[in-house]
Design a protein around this motif. Structure first.
Motif, PDB file in Angstrom:
ATOM      1  N   ARG A 190       0.860  -1.184   0.000  1.00 32.75           N
ATOM      2  CA  ARG A 190       0.000   0.000   0.000  1.00 32.75           C
ATOM      3  C   ARG A 190       0.898   1.237   0.000  1.00 32.75           C
ATOM      4  NH1 ARG A 190      -3.581  -1.359   3.760  1.00 32.75           N
ATOM      5  NH2 ARG A 190      -4.865  -2.231   2.132  1.00 32.75           N
ATOM      6  N   GLY A 193       0.320   4.494   0.695  1.00 39.42           N
ATOM      7  CA  GLY A 193       0.253   5.307   1.903  1.00 39.42           C
ATOM      8  C   GLY A 193       0.406   6.796   1.628  1.00 39.42           C
ATOM      9  N   SER A 194       0.662   7.528   2.689  1.00 36.02           N
ATOM     10  CA  SER A 194       0.766   8.987   2.613  1.00 36.02           C
ATOM     11  C   SER A 194       2.131   9.418   2.086  1.00 36.02           C
ATOM     12  CB  SER A 194       0.553   9.579   4.007  1.00 36.02           C
ATOM     13  OG  SER A 194       1.647   9.228   4.842  1.00 36.02           O
ATOM     14  N   ASP A 195       2.250  10.709   1.802  1.00 31.01           N
ATOM     15  CA  ASP A 195       3.546  11.259   1.391  1.00 31.01           C
ATOM     16  C   ASP A 195       4.586  11.053   2.487  1.00 31.01           C
ATOM     17  OD1 ASP A 195       2.546  12.068  -1.045  1.00 31.01           O
ATOM     18  OD2 ASP A 195       2.233  14.150  -0.430  1.00 31.01           O
ATOM     19  N   GLU A 196       4.164  11.187   3.733  1.00 32.42           N
ATOM     20  CA  GLU A 196       5.095  10.979   4.855  1.00 32.42           C
ATOM     21  C   GLU A 196       5.561   9.526   4.905  1.00 32.42           C
ATOM     22  OE1 GLU A 196       5.281  11.175   9.718  1.00 32.42           O
ATOM     23  OE2 GLU A 196       3.707  12.303   8.686  1.00 32.42           O
ATOM     24  N   ASP A 197       4.641   8.583   4.699  1.00 35.11           N
ATOM     25  CA  ASP A 197       5.009   7.165   4.647  1.00 35.11           C
ATOM     26  C   ASP A 197       6.042   6.937   3.540  1.00 35.11           C
ATOM     27  OD1 ASP A 197       3.185   6.488   6.655  1.00 35.11           O
ATOM     28  OD2 ASP A 197       1.612   5.926   5.216  1.00 35.11           O
ATOM     29  N   ARG A 210       8.138   9.086   2.186  1.00 40.60           N
ATOM     30  CA  ARG A 210       9.441   9.674   2.533  1.00 40.60           C
ATOM     31  C   ARG A 210      10.199   8.819   3.546  1.00 40.60           C
ATOM     32  NH1 ARG A 210       6.357  14.228   2.079  1.00 40.60           N
ATOM     33  NH2 ARG A 210       6.002  14.403   4.316  1.00 40.60           N
ATOM     34  N   SER A 212       2.872   6.308  -8.897  1.00 43.61           N
ATOM     35  CA  SER A 212       2.283   5.083  -8.346  1.00 43.61           C
ATOM     36  C   SER A 212       3.270   3.926  -8.405  1.00 43.61           C
ATOM     37  CB  SER A 212       0.993   4.726  -9.084  1.00 43.61           C
ATOM     38  OG  SER A 212       1.250   4.514 -10.457  1.00 43.61           O
ATOM     39  N   GLY A 231       5.851   4.467  -5.721  1.00 49.12           N
ATOM     40  CA  GLY A 231       5.294   4.144  -4.411  1.00 49.12           C
ATOM     41  C   GLY A 231       5.287   2.653  -4.132  1.00 49.12           C
TER      42      GLY A 231
END
Length: 124
Positions: A13, A15-19, A21, A63, A66
């Protein structure tokens, strides 16, 4: 111990931008050390290293980046579902996650990513 598809989906998955990074930082800090340890255990290491170069390529779709960063972050974790230090089976869960990610984004891993992977592996 096999890893089920639902767990693999959770791992991949985006996830968020923070995940993203955090995962990207983890991958950058320990990817090549993990590659050296896993060379004998992962039969498609050229694909793994090409995936790394694809993931850090700014021309790769977000994507795809990610998914690959998520898979590579799992790969570099020494204590995941099956700890990597368990000889013979330690990388089996990593292999399942990496193969799933690789198959999902295979079309985005370009010949230049493979060329860099071959050069890198020759130097290791």
């Amino acid at each position: 111990m096999a890893i089920d598809e639902r767990k693999i989906s959770d791992i991949l998955r985006i996830g968020s931008d923070e995940d993203f990074r955090k995962r990207e930082k983890r991958v950058h800090s320990s990817f090549f050390d993990t590659v050296r340890r896993a060379l004998r255990h992962v039969p498609f290491m050229e694909d793994v290293v090409a995936s790394y170069y694809c993931a850090i390529d700014s021309e790769t779709p977000a994507s795809t980046r990610g998914i690959l960063i998520a898979a590579l972050a799992y790969f570099v974790l020494p204590t995941d579902l099956i700890p990597d230090m368990l000889l013979g089976i330690g990388f089996t869960d990593d292999i399942a996650v990496l193969l799933t990610a690789f198959n999902a984004v295979r079309g985005n891993i370009r010949p230049e990513h493979y060329a860099r992977a071959r050069e890198t592996l020759a130097d290791l």
